[in-house]
Design a protein around this motif. Structure first.
Motif, PDB file in Angstrom:
ATOM      1  N   UNK A  31      92.100 -12.400  11.857  1.00  0.00           N
ATOM      2  CA  UNK A  31      91.744 -13.332  12.934  1.00  0.00           C
ATOM      3  C   UNK A  31      91.048 -14.577  12.397  1.00  0.00           C
ATOM      4  N   UNK A  73      94.429 -19.000   9.429  1.00  0.00           N
ATOM      5  CA  UNK A  73      95.013 -20.068  10.248  1.00  0.00           C
ATOM      6  C   UNK A  73      96.080 -19.507  11.183  1.00  0.00           C
ATOM      7  N   UNK A  74      96.887 -18.584  10.696  1.00  0.00           N
ATOM      8  CA  UNK A  74      97.957 -18.024  11.512  1.00  0.00           C
ATOM      9  C   UNK A  74      97.494 -17.007  12.529  1.00  0.00           C
ATOM     10  N   UNK A  75      96.272 -16.498  12.391  1.00  0.00           N
ATOM     11  CA  UNK A  75      95.746 -15.537  13.352  1.00  0.00           C
ATOM     12  C   UNK A  75      96.229 -14.122  13.094  1.00  0.00           C
ATOM     13  N   UNK A  76      95.642 -13.182  13.821  1.00  0.00           N
ATOM     14  CA  UNK A  76      96.025 -11.776  13.683  1.00  0.00           C
ATOM     15  C   UNK A  76      97.339 -11.523  14.408  1.00  0.00           C
ATOM     16  N   UNK A  77      98.236 -10.807  13.738  1.00  0.00           N
ATOM     17  CA  UNK A  77      99.531 -10.457  14.331  1.00  0.00           C
ATOM     18  C   UNK A  77      99.632  -8.957  14.475  1.00  0.00           C
ATOM     19  N   UNK A  78     100.679  -8.521  15.175  1.00  0.00           N
ATOM     20  CA  UNK A  78     100.798  -7.097  15.456  1.00  0.00           C
ATOM     21  C   UNK A  78     101.097  -6.258  14.225  1.00  0.00           C
ATOM     22  N   UNK A  86     106.209 -13.231  14.767  1.00  0.00           N
ATOM     23  CA  UNK A  86     105.364 -12.066  15.006  1.00  0.00           C
ATOM     24  C   UNK A  86     104.458 -12.277  16.215  1.00  0.00           C
ATOM     25  N   UNK A  87     104.385 -11.289  17.114  1.00  0.00           N
ATOM     26  CA  UNK A  87     103.471 -11.401  18.258  1.00  0.00           C
ATOM     27  C   UNK A  87     102.017 -11.362  17.794  1.00  0.00           C
ATOM     28  N   UNK A  88     101.160 -12.053  18.545  1.00  0.00           N
ATOM     29  CA  UNK A  88      99.737 -12.045  18.243  1.00  0.00           C
ATOM     30  C   UNK A  88      99.104 -10.727  18.675  1.00  0.00           C
ATOM     31  N   UNK A  89      97.988 -10.409  18.053  1.00  0.00           N
ATOM     32  CA  UNK A  89      97.251  -9.201  18.419  1.00  0.00           C
ATOM     33  C   UNK A  89      95.769  -9.494  18.274  1.00  0.00           C
ATOM     34  N   UNK A  90      94.947  -8.766  19.003  1.00  0.00           N
ATOM     35  CA  UNK A  90      93.507  -8.890  18.838  1.00  0.00           C
ATOM     36  C   UNK A  90      92.942  -7.496  18.618  1.00  0.00           C
ATOM     37  N   UNK A  91      91.808  -7.441  17.954  1.00  0.00           N
ATOM     38  CA  UNK A  91      91.094  -6.172  17.874  1.00  0.00           C
ATOM     39  C   UNK A  91      90.400  -6.008  19.222  1.00  0.00           C
ATOM     40  N   UNK A 141      94.852 -14.566  20.862  1.00  0.00           N
ATOM     41  CA  UNK A 141      94.426 -14.946  19.516  1.00  0.00           C
ATOM     42  C   UNK A 141      92.905 -14.951  19.397  1.00  0.00           C
ATOM     43  N   UNK A 143      94.410  -2.660  11.335  1.00  0.00           N
ATOM     44  CA  UNK A 143      93.067  -2.950  11.843  1.00  0.00           C
ATOM     45  C   UNK A 143      92.067  -3.085  10.701  1.00  0.00           C
ATOM     46  N   UNK A 144      92.366  -2.491   9.529  1.00  0.00           N
ATOM     47  CA  UNK A 144      91.455  -2.571   8.389  1.00  0.00           C
ATOM     48  C   UNK A 144      91.962  -3.522   7.309  1.00  0.00           C
ATOM     49  N   UNK A 183     105.868 -14.906  10.324  1.00  0.00           N
ATOM     50  CA  UNK A 183     104.759 -15.425  11.126  1.00  0.00           C
ATOM     51  C   UNK A 183     105.253 -16.240  12.315  1.00  0.00           C
ATOM     52  N   UNK A 204      99.580  -6.611  11.410  1.00  0.00           N
ATOM     53  CA  UNK A 204      98.364  -6.479  10.605  1.00  0.00           C
ATOM     54  C   UNK A 204      97.653  -5.182  10.945  1.00  0.00           C
TER      55      UNK A 204
END
Lengths: 216, 375
Positions: A68, A71-76, B48-53, B80, A80-81, B45, A78
């Motif tokens: 997160x 620049x590209x942000x968190x993706x599905x 790919x769909x975004x995800x959040x914790x 995001x 969690x660790x 990228x 990725x």
């Protein structure tokens, strides 16, 4: 006559009193974030430095970035660790160390029996100014053609040996776990009539609609 | 050798919890080497769909704009940054709950489009310049004028006819108008298309039969057909109708008249990809127009202006829930049987002065579109 400033010396190791742990160059640590609502920062120790009398300890670190923070942000895809080893170097006071942690390679992380709070994994190096990753070419799986997320259960096709997300093949995770045999659409179409019949029986008829997250 | 020191102090012991065990892919009996596919990470990228914790609780989430936690069902969560936004507080306003992922305006990072040069504008719209063609059309136009004058007055009064749009005479101004449309389409990653497109995997052209319309569809008259063909010919020559596409912080892209538009003028045909309504029912495309409403729902068609389209997709809807909003309406959306096929047109319903924004009723036929957040 003014005394010249005493040179700082590099320490081989240092005992962090407030966590009762010894750190060395090459170790990974969790650092206190400036915003306490954020998770701790992950860093790798490059060098430990102190003044002549062994006090005022500074550590030179190389930051790991969380997805997160990139620049590209968190993706599905990725985990969690997951963290990225960045080119961002910094100097921090040893007082900001919260804990030691372990950053595994991707391969060894997937072999862990249990994942602890202090376990992370890294499969990319990250350029913090351009947002580019290394390696820039990775293996992809499933019909959605995404890299592997170690948090996701996946099912292997007995024909082409590719891996599939249950959601991408219209299945729930429970159904996927109960499968004895699985052939994907392409392999089923290639004359596997018998297995296709038994497979289609377990296929869910209604597709789940991906709804927008809202506060409820 | 010194024995290892054991620190038994309870305060020093850090509590180590375990998160859930990582589930490796199910291994088959006898390891078979997997066939690996590779992709460029930049390619991945892009898709790919975004995800959040996910947080443990969202009950204390507030809108990032107004700071209130009221109306939680309208508080969208950005995929995001995980912040909350009321649909009516976001700029531009979000009119309906998005399907799937949604990014807030900050995380979207609006694409900045540089102004178009004259050549780029002409290339963007695929205009071919032909002076001979222009002469032919002009003389044909004169012939039509003569024919119109000779018509008996009584017949003229019976039915109101559609009028062709009148392009702006000033070439530089026209280029600015076309440039504004090209910029808006480019910002949305769209191609320009001034006709309905039938792509493989979507509805075929033979599916568009006006006969299938439940209750029948009005046929475009011969005179109006000539008017329509005149509009098409004008556009092909690069003589576009006099509109500017502007960006409003609340409405997003919207359309302003750049000259007087007379009552009953054809503004634009609604264009885009034609697809079955059934296929698009769960789509998040925000520019879908009913094309054909069959007796069977499997026959119903929609125009999807998310990849291809023209200026029609930028025209704003009225707020059906306020009198002020309803008064704004200055054009209407009409469907016609044209040579056996369904077509959709936007037509002025009163004189529209220069600088006025265009509005039509998104719910003219069915009452399904949520317009309560519209201005």
């Amino acid at each position: 006559m003014a005394k010249p400033k005493a040179p700082r010396r590099t320490l081989e190791s240092y005992s962090v009193k407030h966590i009762s742990k010894t750190i060395r160059a090459g170790d990974c640590v969790l650092m206190r974030p400036s915003d306490l609502s954020k998770p701790s920062y992950v860093a790798r120790i490059e060098r430990i430095e102190a003044d002549a009398r062994g006090s005022n300890v500074k550590i030179h670190v190389r930051w790991y970035y969380r997805p997160e923070e990139s620049i590209g942000g968190r993706r599905q895809f990725h985990g969690s660790k997951e963290v990225f080893l960045s080119d961002h170097f910094d100097v921090q006071s040893a007082d900001t160390i919260e804990a030691k942690c372990t950053v595994h390679s991707f391969k060894s992380y997937t072999k862990l029996d249990a994942v602890g709070n202090d376990d992370f994994f890294c499969r990319f190096e990250y350029n913090s100014s351009t947002g580019a990753f290394n390696p820039d070419r990775v293996a992809v799986y499933c019909k959605c053609e995404m890299p592997y997320n170690p948090d996701d259960l996946m099912v292997q096709c007995e024909g082409c040996t590719d891996w599939f997300h249950p959601a991408c093949i219209d299945m729930t995770v429970e159904e996927a776990k109960r499968l004895d045999h699985f052939f994907c659409e392409n392999c089923s179409a290639e004359g596997q009539k018998k297995l296709q019949n038994s497979h289609s029986a377990s296929r869910h008829s209604d597709t789940k609609v991906d709804t927008k997250r809202r506060r409820r | 050798m010194t024995p290892a020191t054991t620190n038994s102090s309870p305060s020093a012991q850090r509590h180590v919890g375990f998160s859930r065990r990582t589930q490796a892919p199910r291994q088959l009996d006898g390891d078979s080497p997997p066939v690996k596919k590779y992709r460029m990470l930049s390619e991945i990228m892009a898709r790919a769909p975004y995800a959040v914790v996910e947080r443990e609780t969202y009950s204390d989430l507030l809108c990032d704009q107004c700071g209130s936690g009221e109306l939680p069902e309208e508080l969208l969560l950005c995929d995001k940054c995980d912040k909350g936004f009321h649909m009516k507080c976001v700029r531009p306003i979000v009119v309906r709950i998005p399907i799937g992922s949604w990014l807030c305006p900050n995380c979207q990072g609006g694409k900045r489009v540089r102004p178009f040069s004259q050549k780029k504008i002409i290339d963007f719209f695929g205009i071919r310049r032909s002076s001979d063609d222009a002469n032919d059309k002009r003389s044909s136009q004169d012939a039509k004028k003569r024919k119109k004058c000779s018509r008996p007055l009584v017949l003229h009064k019976k039915k109101r006819r559609l009028l062709p749009f009148v392009p702006t005479k000033d070439l530089n101004r026209r280029l600015k108008q076309m440039g504004s449309l090209a910029s808006a389409l480019t910002a949305l990653n769209m191609e320009f298309s001034d006709h309905l497109t039938y792509l493989p995997g979507m509805a075929p052209r033979c599916a568009n039969q006006a006969l299938l319309e439940n209750g029948g569809m009005q046929t475009l008259s011969k005179e109006d057909m000539e008017t329509l063909e005149q509009c098409i010919a004008l556009s092909k020559r690069g003589e576009f109708p006099p509109f500017m596409v502007v960006y409003d912080s609340r409405e997003g892209y919207t359309v302003e008249a750049d000259d007087l538009i007379k009552d009953m003028t054809i503004i634009a045909e609604y264009t885009g990809d034609v697809d079955y309504l059934d296929t698009r029912e769960r789509d998040d495309c925000d520019s879908m127009m009913t094309l054909l409403l069959g007796a069977e729902s499997s026959q119903s068609l929609v125009i999807c202006a998310d990849k291809r389209g023209n200026i029609a997709r930028f025209i704003s809807g009225i707020n059906n829930h306020t009198q002020e909003g309803r008064k704004k309406q200055n054009c209407k959306c009409v469907r016609y049987n044209v040579n056996g096929e369904c077509r959709v047109f936007l037509v002025a319903i009163r004189d529209i002065s220069k600088g006025e924004r265009l509005y039509y009723d998104y719910n003219g036929h069915e009452y399904q579109y949520p317009t309560h957040h519209f201005v």
